[in-house]
Design an enzyme around this catalytic site. Sequence first.
Site, short mmCIF file in Angstrom:
data_model
loop_
_atom_site.label_atom_id
_atom_site.label_comp_id
_atom_site.label_asym_id
_atom_site.label_seq_id
_atom_site.Cartn_x
_atom_site.Cartn_y
_atom_site.Cartn_z
N CYS A 119 -48.75 33.97 45.48
CA CYS A 119 -48.63 35.14 46.38
C CYS A 119 -49.98 35.78 46.72
O CYS A 119 -50.06 36.60 47.62
CB CYS A 119 -47.70 36.18 45.76
SG CYS A 119 -46.10 35.48 45.40
N HIS A 252 -49.05 42.85 49.08
CA HIS A 252 -48.09 41.76 49.00
C HIS A 252 -46.69 42.37 48.90
O HIS A 252 -46.45 43.30 48.14
CB HIS A 252 -48.40 40.91 47.76
CG HIS A 252 -47.32 39.93 47.44
ND1 HIS A 252 -46.77 39.12 48.40
CD2 HIS A 252 -46.70 39.63 46.27
CE1 HIS A 252 -45.84 38.36 47.83
NE2 HIS A 252 -45.78 38.66 46.54
N ASN A 282 -39.62 38.61 49.63
CA ASN A 282 -40.94 38.17 49.19
C ASN A 282 -41.22 36.78 49.77
O ASN A 282 -40.59 35.81 49.36
CB ASN A 282 -40.94 38.15 47.66
CG ASN A 282 -42.27 37.70 47.07
OD1 ASN A 282 -43.14 37.20 47.78
ND2 ASN A 282 -42.43 37.88 45.77
N1 ACO Z 1 -27.69 41.50 40.93
C1 ACO Z 1 -27.08 42.25 40.00
N2 ACO Z 1 -27.54 42.41 38.75
C2 ACO Z 1 -28.69 41.80 38.45
C3 ACO Z 1 -29.40 41.00 39.37
C4 ACO Z 1 -28.86 40.87 40.66
N3 ACO Z 1 -29.45 40.13 41.62
N4 ACO Z 1 -30.50 40.51 38.77
C5 ACO Z 1 -30.50 41.01 37.51
N5 ACO Z 1 -29.40 41.77 37.30
C6 ACO Z 1 -29.02 42.46 36.10
C7 ACO Z 1 -29.57 41.83 34.83
O1 ACO Z 1 -28.77 40.74 34.43
C8 ACO Z 1 -29.52 42.98 33.87
O2 ACO Z 1 -28.19 43.11 33.41
P1 ACO Z 1 -27.90 43.50 31.86
O3 ACO Z 1 -28.56 44.84 31.67
O4 ACO Z 1 -26.43 43.49 31.81
O5 ACO Z 1 -28.59 42.42 31.07
C9 ACO Z 1 -29.82 44.19 34.75
O6 ACO Z 1 -29.58 43.77 36.11
C10 ACO Z 1 -31.23 44.68 34.63
O7 ACO Z 1 -32.12 43.57 34.74
P2 ACO Z 1 -33.67 43.75 34.65
O8 ACO Z 1 -34.32 42.41 34.68
O9 ACO Z 1 -34.00 44.67 33.52
O10 ACO Z 1 -33.94 44.52 36.01
P3 ACO Z 1 -35.28 45.16 36.52
O11 ACO Z 1 -35.10 46.57 36.79
O12 ACO Z 1 -36.46 44.72 35.69
O13 ACO Z 1 -35.43 44.47 37.93
C11 ACO Z 1 -36.67 42.77 39.04
C12 ACO Z 1 -35.58 43.06 38.03
C13 ACO Z 1 -36.25 43.28 40.40
C14 ACO Z 1 -36.87 41.24 39.12
C15 ACO Z 1 -37.97 43.47 38.60
O14 ACO Z 1 -38.27 43.16 37.27
C16 ACO Z 1 -39.11 43.08 39.46
O15 ACO Z 1 -39.15 43.39 40.63
N6 ACO Z 1 -40.14 42.43 38.90
C17 ACO Z 1 -41.26 41.99 39.66
C18 ACO Z 1 -40.87 40.76 40.37
C19 ACO Z 1 -41.86 40.39 41.40
O16 ACO Z 1 -42.39 41.23 42.05
N7 ACO Z 1 -42.09 39.11 41.51
C20 ACO Z 1 -42.93 38.57 42.43
C21 ACO Z 1 -44.39 38.95 42.19
S1 ACO Z 1 -45.48 37.65 42.25
C22 ACO Z 1 -44.89 36.76 43.47
O17 ACO Z 1 -44.60 37.32 44.46
C23 ACO Z 1 -44.62 35.30 43.30
#
Ligand code: ACO
Length: 325
Positions: A119, A252, A282
């Site tokens: 990215c 990004h 993304n």
């Molecule tokens: N729909 C519904 N529920 C979901 C989903 C979904 N798509 N995905 C995860 N959940 C659930 C999980 O299973 C979890 O459930 P549980 O509590 O029963 O176990 C709950 O939601 C919370 O999950 P978390 O992983 O704690 O959620 P978080 O608030 O951390 O959000 C996310 C997840 C959006 C991926 C976040 O961590 C994030 O944005 N991280 C950065 C990701 C990113 O930016 N990546 C790219 C950067 S580098 C590049 O671009 C390649």
Amino acid sequence: MTRFARISGTGSSLPPQRLTNADMVVRLAARGVQTSDDWIVERTGIRARHFVSDGVFASDLAAEACRQALEASGTKASEIDLIIVATSTPDMVFPSTAAILQHKLGIAGCPVFDVQAVCSGFIYALTVADSLIRTGSASKALVVGAEVFSRLLDFTDRTTCVLFGDGAGAVVLEASDTPGILATDIHADGKHTGILCVPGHVSGGAVLGDPLLKMDGQAVFRLAVGVLEDTARAALAKAGKTEADVDWLIPHQANIRIMQSTAKKLKLPMDKVVVTVDQHGNTSAASIPLALDHAVRAGQVRKGDTVLLEGVGGGFTWGAVLLDF
Ligand code: ACO
């Protein structure tokens, strides 16, 4: 006279197939996986993304973005003397997507290569092109981010498959006696490979290992917020500028919460931040040039504006480019 590199035109491309969060709910339900529009919007800010159809490759999206950028710049393809494509989803293992793109643009002879920094790829590519232009090795470059991340997604993993989309963005970067690019700043730390990767590889005619995207979202989130602030400040310091000089921040486009957090740390109001993640998801290396082109065509970013681009991605890699548009 000092030689600088300046963006003279932008372009972008999105495949026609647009999937809203509601479409993703249906697609995932068919695989027994639950998600919701509310969850995706609240945690990421994403409302829709575009996916390519079978037979469409990163070079096809790149070619369309380049044609637009050339037209906006008033440059003929035959004047281009360097092409750099940032991609993690190349058409082939080799040759480079840049070579395939060069042929699709109907030109030959100039140096072409891909940059693989996930990215942060467009930031890396712009940094390399800036150096080659300032040292006189090139005069008119096409710098491109192009991705078909939909091909890497595991549609049984709701924590990743709702986040990504396909697209391309391009700029014509050309030699100028006025800046242009004011400062660049790029970094990497390979110890974080495991938190964001596609671990498969091709060997002996087969794909070995898992060829789908794996991510520890929370680890990525924590790392991203810290390094994006650091690299933004480093680029500003190198140019002798401060946050107050920035007209537009184009981060990004991974997650609205990461963007809000970075803007807050830099004391920039959200109305100075270009946001397209809601409509594109993304798109990895394509996200920054796509957002730049949309902001230019929407009349947000104008000639003379000071723009801070910044990215973070797998590797981990991160970096920023400060420029006068
Ligand atoms: N729909 C519904 N529920 C979901 C989903 C979904 N798509 N995905 C995860 N959940 C659930 C999980 O299973 C979890 O459930 P549980 O509590 O029963 O176990 C709950 O939601 C919370 O999950 P978390 O992983 O704690 O959620 P978080 O608030 O951390 O959000 C996310 C997840 C959006 C991926 C976040 O961590 C994030 O944005 N991280 C950065 C990701 C990113 O930016 N990546 C790219 C950067 S580098 C590049 O671009 C390649």
